[in-house]
Design a protein around this motif. Structure first.
Motif, PDB file in Angstrom:
ATOM      1  N   GLU A 476       0.823  -1.204   0.000  1.00 18.51           N
ATOM      2  CA  GLU A 476       0.000   0.000   0.000  1.00 18.51           C
ATOM      3  C   GLU A 476       0.863   1.263   0.000  1.00 18.51           C
ATOM      4  O   GLU A 476       0.598   2.217  -0.732  1.00 18.51           O
ATOM      5  N   GLY A 480       1.210   3.239  -3.287  1.00 19.09           N
ATOM      6  CA  GLY A 480       0.156   4.226  -3.069  1.00 19.09           C
ATOM      7  C   GLY A 480      -1.225   3.650  -3.288  1.00 19.09           C
ATOM      8  O   GLY A 480      -2.109   4.332  -3.822  1.00 19.09           O
ATOM      9  N   LEU A 482      -4.822   2.291  -2.203  1.00 21.92           N
ATOM     10  CA  LEU A 482      -5.820   2.467  -1.151  1.00 21.92           C
ATOM     11  C   LEU A 482      -6.662   1.197  -1.100  1.00 21.92           C
ATOM     12  O   LEU A 482      -7.611   1.030  -1.861  1.00 21.92           O
ATOM     13  N   LYS A 486      -7.336  -0.471   4.419  1.00 22.19           N
ATOM     14  CA  LYS A 486      -6.900   0.886   4.773  1.00 22.19           C
ATOM     15  C   LYS A 486      -8.110   1.808   4.922  1.00 22.19           C
ATOM     16  O   LYS A 486      -8.167   2.636   5.851  1.00 22.19           O
ATOM     17  N   PRO A 591      -4.174   8.852   1.882  1.00 22.62           N
ATOM     18  CA  PRO A 591      -4.098   8.401   0.484  1.00 22.62           C
ATOM     19  C   PRO A 591      -4.526   9.504  -0.480  1.00 22.62           C
ATOM     20  O   PRO A 591      -5.361  10.359  -0.152  1.00 22.62           O
ATOM     21  N   LYS A 592      -3.985   9.456  -1.680  1.00 18.83           N
ATOM     22  CA  LYS A 592      -4.247  10.476  -2.688  1.00 18.83           C
ATOM     23  C   LYS A 592      -5.737  10.568  -3.003  1.00 18.83           C
ATOM     24  O   LYS A 592      -6.256  11.683  -3.244  1.00 18.83           O
ATOM     25  N   GLU A 593      -6.438   9.417  -3.046  1.00 15.60           N
ATOM     26  CA  GLU A 593      -7.861   9.439  -3.383  1.00 15.60           C
ATOM     27  C   GLU A 593      -8.670  10.261  -2.386  1.00 15.60           C
ATOM     28  O   GLU A 593      -9.597  11.001  -2.779  1.00 15.60           O
TER      29      GLU A 593
END
Length: 722
Positions: A476, A480, A482, A486, A591-593
């Motif tokens: 993860e 990166g 998700l 997580k 996370p980026k999302e």
């Protein structure tokens, strides 16, 4: 961890080029070939005739033992008895012969005996009366010389002396007796017994003794051997018996000689047949392994090249798949080496389901199934007991069955967050499957061995779960990704940022929970990630915690501060919550999302209230100055959250929401965003927006349903009487 992520990012950038994709598959193929090379390398043994073997030797292939096969054929051929055929025509010939003798005797009787003629005829034929000697002579003339030789004179005499009725009785009885006896099989050694038998049958005739003796003599003469050796049929039976012999084979995996067993000529010959004494090396096993690996990796290269359409995920998935494959193959080889060293079935402890669990959680079901089939296929070679050419299909089935079971278990609701529970359940299923394999193979094991196999199978399931949980954070963080696990961790109400929203901006917290419920249902309705939508909704307004009192949901019984501020200032405060939210989430390494949801859920929409307020003060006010900075929604989940955010706030402000008003409001908000171009950078379709609208209306109608109006007290403050 950032260095690892950067390293993988650079590799993914290289994988954009076809050359590096092919290079990666070549590296994987060479790695796999190197691991399995020793499992197909022909084994050379040092044995000497009439000396004990230093090791147990198993056949690496199935070959026919031609020497033993020929021996077996010769033995079977010798056991086939000679075939004797019954000559049925002999019965008819002898019956006809007896009948002819009696018929001739009757004719002679008629010709030479005038007793039954009329008186006139008697006088005329007195001169024709013959003596017995003459009658015998006439009878012999009617028969052949060969027949005459075999019949005694006393028989002829009895025949010519008997009258016609006696001859007929004797004829019928003799023919019947001969036919009965000759119809059965009479070998050369049984002829005398058969003659006695025919005499016994004639013993009940009611005729004179001379005629009876004559009948007995004729019957004995007629009884002969009627079964003879049939060479053709005997050869045919032997040929069929030889053809029915199955070739005797030395089976693959069969023990030819055990350790310390004397190598006699028979064992030495079997070793030679199996190729252990052949000094010439063969390349066929290496070619076969190379071809097998090429075919499997060519199929997966085709799958990754043409079946995965999203380029952003393709190289990520390819890299993750490759790393999990390398890790699993290395583990498999290690377990097989340990099993060979300890000379035990330690291979059942191999955590084959780990790869399926990781790919299932990190990527998708299709790749997880592909991974477990690949590992199961290679497992048949690696777990071959270090016997070149041998394939352990039971171990391949065990790996595939365990992996598919893990995928099915993790497909159940809420099981992605309970990997350890899934591992425990998998352990029980693994144990049952191993026992089924052992029972099918009908192995004779001790009670301790059964316990050992059961413990190894359970260790495989638990080990797979533990390794999966231990490796997930590295994948993860490194890629990166998700994952669902997580997301569930971030959805925990005790998370520091969620606690911060609850304490500092309780109205925003309640609003976020409502948006989460709406967005999750709508995303699941269109097949998007509902869990991501829920968790993203929890944090989408985290930026409001910097100035909670400036947002209406947190203004309880207090004056609205925007009433005292200029539109430009209010605009900056409101717009800042999206930017501030993104920065806060980044600082907490979210996370980026989730960060994208916080920054993009408003897109570039217009702050209509403050824009019109500013417009009244200055007609030259630009609309672009009162728009969120964006960017616009890139994912379907962000688009749905943006709609749910606006819809929840708008419906909550309605005095008496009805289903019709709610549907009208939701339609207006979606159409307004479409016309404003907020979905231009997102791949959501009009059909999906229609489904989202229907889902939001259903959820809102459930939340804002009509309630019973309770009667008010007659007077404010009046106490209710008991």
């Amino acid at each position: 961890m950032n260095r690892i992520q950067k390293f993988f990012t650079k590799i993914k950038e290289l994988l954009v080029h076809r050359f590096f994709q092919v290079l990666l598959f070549i590296i994987l193929g060479l790695f796999t070939y190197g691991l399995m090379f020793s499992n197909v390398k022909p084994e050379k043994v040092e044995v000497e005739l009439f000396k004990p073997s230093e090791q147990t030797i198993r056949s690496t292939k199935t070959v026919e033992d031609t020497y033993k096969t020929e021996q077996e054929k010769e033995e079977i051929s010798k056991q086939v008895a000679d075939v004797y055929s019954l000559k049925k025509e002999y019965v008819k010939n002898k019956v006809d012969l007896i009948s002819s003798i009696f018929d001739s005797a009757i004719e002679v009787n008629k010709e030479t005996n005038p007793d039954k003629e009329h008186d006139d005829d008697k006088e005329n034929k007195k001169g024709t009366i013959k003596t017995d000697a003459q009658k015998v002579s006439i009878l012999k003339e009617k028969l052949t010389d060969e027949v005459n030789k075999n019949i005694e004179e006393s028989v002829f005499l009895a025949l010519v002396q008997a009258d016609e009725d006696e001859l007929k009785i004797a004829k019928d009885s003799t023919i019947t007796a001969v036919n009965n006896v000759m119809s059965s099989r009479i070998a050369a050694s049984d002829v005398e017994n058969a003659k006695k038998k025919v005499v016994e049958e004639l013993g009940y005739m009611s005729i004179n003794s001379d005629m009876k003796k004559a009948s007995n003599s004729l019957a004995r003469t007629a009884i002969i051997q009627n079964v003879f050796f049939d060479k053709d049929k005997t050869e045919e039976q032997r040929r069929k018996a030889v053809e029915s012999v199955e070739p005797i084979r030395i089976l693959q995996g069969q023990i030819i000689v055990e350790e310390n067993q004397l190598v006699d000529r028979d064992v030495y010959r079997q070793l030679e047949l199996a190729g252990f004494l052949n000094t010439e090396s063969t390349i066929y096993p290496y070619i076969g392994l190379l071809l097998f690996i090429f075919l499997t990796f060519a199929a997966f290269y085709y799958f990754f090249t043409f079946s995965i359409s999203k380029k952003d995920n393709k190289y990520n998935q390819l890299l993750i798949f490759s790393l999990v494959f390398i890790l699993s193959m290395a583990t498999m080889k290690t377990v097989s080496i340990l099993a060979d060293l300890k000379n035990s079935n330690l291979e059942y402890i191999f955590p084959g389901a780990m790869a399926a669990m990781l790919i299932k959680i990190l990527l998708n079901d299709k790749l997880a199934v592909a991974m477990i089939i690949l590992l199961g296929s290679y497992g048949t070679i690696i777990f071959n007991g270090d016997t070149p050419g041998n394939l352990d299909f039971s171990m391949g089935l065990y790996i595939i069955f365990g992996g598919l079971t893990a995928i099915i278990i993790l497909s159940r609701p809420n099981f992605k967050s309970k990997v350890l529970v899934a591992g425990l359940l998998l352990s029980l299923i693994n144990m049952a499957f191993v026992m089924s394999l052992i029972f099918i193979m009908d192995g004779h094991y001790t009670r301790m061995e059964y316990l050992y196999y059961a413990a190894a199978a359970m260790g495989s399931g638990v080990g797979s779960a533990i390794l999966t949980m231990g490796l997930l954070p590295f994948f993860e963080a490194g890629f990166g990704i998700l994952s669902s696990i997580k997301l569930i961790e971030l959805a925990n109400p005790n998370h520091p940022l969620l606690r911060k929203i609850l304490i500092e901006a309780p109205g925003t917290y309640h609003h976020s929970v409502m948006v989460a419920n709406l967005a999750e249902s709508a995303c699941e309705a269109i097949g998007s990630n509902g869990l991501l939508a829920r968790v993203g909704s929890y944090y989408h307004d985290i930026g409001k915690t910097k100035r909670p009192q400036y947002f209406i949901e947190n203004q309880m019984n207090v004056e609205n501060p925007h009433d005292r501020l200029q539109p430009e200032t209010s605009r900056d405060i409101i717009i800042a919550h999206a930017v501030d939210g993104g920065e806060m989430l980044r600082s907490h390494k979210f996370p980026k999302e989730i960060v994208d949801i916080a920054e993009q859920h408003h897109g570039t929409t217009l702050l209509k209230y403050f824009y019109h307020k500013a417009k009244k003060q200055d007609d030259a006010t630009l609309e672009s100055a009162y728009r969120y900075p964006g960017p616009r929604a890139k994912m379907k989940e962000v688009a749905v959250i943006g709609i749910a955010d606006s819809v929840e706030a708008a419906v909550r402000s309605m005095q008496h929401p009805t289903p019709e008003k709610i549907e009208e409001l939701v339609s207006f908000i979606i159409q307004d965003r479409i016309q404003d171009g907020q979905f231009d950078e997102c791949d959501i379709t009009m059909r999906e927006l229609s489904v989202v609208k229907h889902s939001l209306c259903e959820s809102l109608n459930g939340i804002f349903h009509s309630r019973i109006e309770y009667p008010e007290p007659d007077k404010l403050g009046q106490k209710v009487k008991k």
